[in-house]
Design a protein around this motif. Structure first.
Motif, PDB file in Angstrom:
ATOM      1  N   VAL A 157     -29.750  71.253  14.959  1.00  0.00           N
ATOM      2  CA  VAL A 157     -30.452  71.746  13.907  1.00  0.00           C
ATOM      3  C   VAL A 157     -29.342  72.505  12.755  1.00  0.00           C
ATOM      4  O   VAL A 157     -29.535  72.271  11.521  1.00  0.00           O
ATOM      5  CB  VAL A 157     -31.430  72.796  14.329  1.00  0.00           C
ATOM      6  N   GLY A 189     -32.200  67.425  16.911  1.00  0.00           N
ATOM      7  CA  GLY A 189     -31.915  68.824  16.320  1.00  0.00           C
ATOM      8  C   GLY A 189     -31.619  68.478  14.878  1.00  0.00           C
ATOM      9  O   GLY A 189     -31.922  69.232  13.809  1.00  0.00           O
ATOM     10  N   LYS A 192     -34.434  67.529  12.574  1.00  0.00           N
ATOM     11  CA  LYS A 192     -35.101  68.714  12.476  1.00  0.00           C
ATOM     12  C   LYS A 192     -34.487  69.770  11.269  1.00  0.00           C
ATOM     13  O   LYS A 192     -35.080  70.132  10.491  1.00  0.00           O
ATOM     14  CB  LYS A 192     -35.372  69.805  13.631  1.00  0.00           C
ATOM     15  N   GLY A 193     -33.290  69.984  11.525  1.00  0.00           N
ATOM     16  CA  GLY A 193     -32.382  70.704  10.631  1.00  0.00           C
ATOM     17  C   GLY A 193     -32.083  70.043   9.189  1.00  0.00           C
ATOM     18  O   GLY A 193     -32.228  70.771   8.167  1.00  0.00           O
TER      19      GLY A 193
END
Length: 329
Positions: A157, A189, A192-193
């Motif tokens: 992320v 992740g 998502k980030g």
């Protein structure tokens, strides 16, 4: 919570330094008042180190941490590595390590379905275990003392957020070990980030195959403006792939983990950043923790010890290069 965890890490390292001081004046870190106290002399402690390590720059730094801790603590450590990423071979290594009836074990869990039962067998037989590098979500389930390593999804992320801040909107995440849950978490992740489109691409770990796979991915995705790799060896091949594809100037590139070549690329501005999970600590701290648990019966309680992520950028890369050459960063 993270402040508390890092206070604990500092306390562990202080214990290690005190242990070294108690052994001062003894040859090769053996003997001394500190080794005689407690439940068992340190020179009688044997620890098995069984992970999905294979010969590469990342794991050589882990092994350097192991070797330093073994010397500092005055214990014996048997380091077992794989020829390449191979879960059946890792299972056999675990079986051999358990059969050796060690005083403690260090393990990683890249594939929980294949490994958890075997590790739980060790802890239920009375062997204390510390999980490192992969297994953040499983260490409690298998009965381990703690987990030492990076929080992989959160690291992904953070990497995605840094890419987004640099203006990246669409990226490729290169996975060189399909089935390794740690790498899956990093890519997930990262997606998502970033908050944009991320295509996860699997490549073979062989250098030539990895480079060709990355070139193919770049050719098939001409609109991507970001690229993330998950270890230094693959990062080296990605740099070559970007150059050979003529994409070096228009694709923002970053990687997980460090090596001298990666740090030089970051310093030159060829890479945006490299995530640093401080893998030397992943080798060093478990030996310290197990030694003190076996000798004194003390251990961390219901907590894990995060070693990353930290980020190396153009601004601080030069400071880290010399330590990387020494096999510490």
């Amino acid at each position: 919570m993270r402040v508390v965890k890092w206070v604990f890490v500092l306390a562990v390292m202080l214990v290690a330094l005190v242990g070294c001081g108690q052994q001062g004046g003894q040859q090769e870190g053996q003997g001394g008042e500190g080794s005689e106290k407690g439940l068992v002399p340190r020179e009688e402690i044997n620890i098995e180190f069984v992970t999905h390590a294979s010969p590469d720059p990342f794991w050589s730094v882990v092994q350097n941490g192991v070797n330093q801790a073994a010397e500092d603590m005055g214990v014996e450590v048997n380091y077992r590595e794989l020829d390449s990423y191979d879960i059946p071979q890792l299972q056999r290594n675990l079986e051999a390590a358990i059969a050796a009836e060690p005083d403690g074990m260090v393990v990683s869990i890249p594939d929980p379905d294949a490994l958890n039962d075997k590790i739980r067998e060790a802890t239920e037989s009375g062997i204390p275990v510390v999980v490192i590098n992969a297994g953040e979500n499983d260490w409690r389930d298998v009965g381990a003392l703690t987990y030492v390593g990076q929080t992989e999804y959160d690291a992904g992320v953070a990497a995605g957020e840094r890419m987004a801040q640099a203006g990246v909107q669409s990226a490729i995440c290169i996975n060189h070990e399909q089935g390794n849950i740690t790498l899956d978490q990093r890519c997930n992740g990262f997606e998502k980030g970033l908050g944009g489109q991320v295509k996860q691409v699997a490549v073979q770990p062989d250098p030539t195959a990895a480079r060709n796979g990355i070139k193919t991915a770049l050719r098939q995705n001409p609109d991507v403006d970001g690229l993330l790799t998950l270890n230094p060896g693959i990062a080296d091949q990605a740099l070559r792939a970007l150059e050979e594809s003529g994409r070096s100037g228009d694709v923002t590139f970053a990687t997980f983990d460090l090596s001298p070549s990666v740090l030089r690329a970051v310093s030159r501005g060829e890479m945006l950043f490299a995530t640093d999970q401080q893998q030397w600590l992943q080798g060093y701290l478990p030996i310290v923790l197990l030694t003190n648990y076996i000798q004194y019966g003390v251990r961390p309680v219901n907590t894990e010890i995060p070693t990353g992520p930290a980020f190396i950028t153009k601004e601080n890369a030069e400071q880290v290069i010399e330590l990387s050459r020494q096999g510490i960063r």
